[in-house]
Design an enzyme around this catalytic site. Structure first.
Site, PDB file in Angstrom:
ATOM      1  N   SER A  32       0.702  -1.326   0.208  1.00  0.00           N
ATOM      2  CA  SER A  32      -0.066  -0.091   0.036  1.00  0.00           C
ATOM      3  C   SER A  32       0.815   1.535   0.181  1.00  0.00           C
ATOM      4  CB  SER A  32      -0.728  -0.104   0.910  1.00  0.00           C
ATOM      5  OG  SER A  32       0.194  -0.159   3.191  1.00  0.00           O
ATOM      6  N   GLY A 103       7.637  -9.361   2.357  1.00  0.00           N
ATOM      7  CA  GLY A 103       6.863 -10.470   2.030  1.00  0.00           C
ATOM      8  C   GLY A 103       5.554 -10.461   2.386  1.00  0.00           C
ATOM      9  N   GLU A 111      10.001  -8.653  -5.806  1.00  0.00           N
ATOM     10  CA  GLU A 111      10.941  -7.879  -5.298  1.00  0.00           C
ATOM     11  C   GLU A 111      12.036  -7.347  -4.679  1.00  0.00           C
ATOM     12  OE1 GLU A 111       8.196  -7.026  -1.419  1.00  0.00           O
ATOM     13  OE2 GLU A 111       7.240  -6.237  -2.509  1.00  0.00           O
TER      14      GLU A 111
HETATM   15  O1  DER Z   1       5.425  -7.555   0.994  1.00  0.00           O
HETATM   16  C1  DER Z   1       6.363  -6.440   0.653  1.00  0.00           C
HETATM   17  O2  DER Z   1       7.395  -6.593   1.004  1.00  0.00           O
HETATM   18  C2  DER Z   1       6.067  -5.469   0.747  1.00  0.00           C
HETATM   19  O3  DER Z   1       6.974  -4.492   0.190  1.00  0.00           O
HETATM   20  C3  DER Z   1       4.879  -5.114   1.572  1.00  0.00           C
HETATM   21  O4  DER Z   1       4.447  -5.956   2.918  1.00  0.00           O
HETATM   22  C4  DER Z   1       4.578  -3.368   1.927  1.00  0.00           C
HETATM   23  O5  DER Z   1       3.029  -3.498   2.413  1.00  0.00           O
HETATM   24  P1  DER Z   1       2.947  -1.928   2.761  1.00  0.00           P
HETATM   25  O6  DER Z   1       3.651  -0.776   2.067  1.00  0.00           O
HETATM   26  O7  DER Z   1       1.321  -1.583   2.794  1.00  0.00           O
HETATM   27  O8  DER Z   1       3.430  -1.873   4.692  1.00  0.00           O
END
Ligand code: DER
Length: 236
Positions: A32, A103, A111
């Site tokens: 997000s 993750g 990523e």
């Molecule tokens: O999956 C990941 O590592 C993403 O970067 C994620 O977990 C970060 O999500 P957020 O920005 O909605 O906290």
């Protein structure tokens, strides 16, 4: 909410300080917070942004890029020996040495691919994510595994001191386990707050069954025993 505001502020600061409108390739992570990064890039209203190729880290990331009317370029379409100028991404937890848990959104494989191919990796996160030690607020390490390797990797993780290692289920969103963009499972492995996260990551990534490593069959099991010894040594 104050968390959404914190995400937006972090994203604006990250773009102000690390986004170069004359870049050729920019990595876009998942989750997000990254949405605010793309919004901050658009808010620059710099005509050069239209010439940038934005490299996604999965389906959701690609949707964010396309929804913003930006050009996307699949990771495997990057010209060979080309580096991504800068990659922006979120994280689930970050420690004082900038080790990250990735993750939470099950997008860690692409990523990590994009991050390793980038000159600069900018992690964008709100105040909840920064902790002195990993696994303080965020309780598990997500690991992407081939479905065939679930039992072996789960056994390995328990041997490495994980207190529980479960395949991530879809719950309301999907009956049965979730599948990543690479059609793999995610194992969420709980550990006590990590003493030396880098060694654990190194040990975990050595396991051939973890996506991205060349599988080496029974060798892998041997390696895991070594890892267990190594981790035990770390934990004393
Ligand atoms: O999956 C990941 O590592 C993403 O970067 C994620 O977990 C970060 O999500 P957020 O920005 O909605 O906290």
């Amino acid at each position: 909410s104050d968390i959404e505001l914190a995400k937006r502020n972090a994203a604006q600061k990250a773009v102000e300080e690390h986004f170069d409108p004359s870049a050729r390739y920019v990595g876009i992570g998942s989750g997000s917070t990254i949405v605010y990064v793309v919004e901050a890039i658009q808010a620059l209203k710099d005509p050069r942004v239209a010439n940038i190729y934005f490299v996604p880290t999965g389906y959701q990331s690609r949707q964010v890029i396309l929804k913003a009317g930006l050009k996307d370029l699949k990771f495997d379409s990057l010209p060979t020996n080309t580096l991504i100028d800068v990659a922006f991404d979120g994280a689930d937890e970050i420690d004082d040495d900038l080790n990250c848990i990735k993750g939470g959104g099950a997008c860690l494989y692409q990523e990590k691919l994009v991050a390793t191919q980038a000159r600069k990796f900018i992690c964008v996160a709100d105040y909840r994510k920064l902790q002195t030690r990993l696994l303080t607020f965020w309780k598990y390490i997500p690991i992407e595994v081939e479905p065939l390797a679930v039992r072996t990797v789960t056994t390995a993780l328990m041997g490495l001191g994980s207190t529980s290692a479960e395949v991530r289920e879809g719950h309301m969103a999907k009956a049965g386990p979730i599948k990543t963009d690479q059609d793999n499972f995610i194992i969420d492995a709980c550990f006590k707050p990590l003493i030396l996260p880098v060694d654990v990551e190194k040990s975990l990534s050595l396991h051939p069954a973890q996506k991205g490593m060349s599988g080496r069959g029974e060798d892998g099991v041997w390696e895991v025993k070594e890892l267990a010894r190594e981790i035990k040594a770390i934990e004393g």
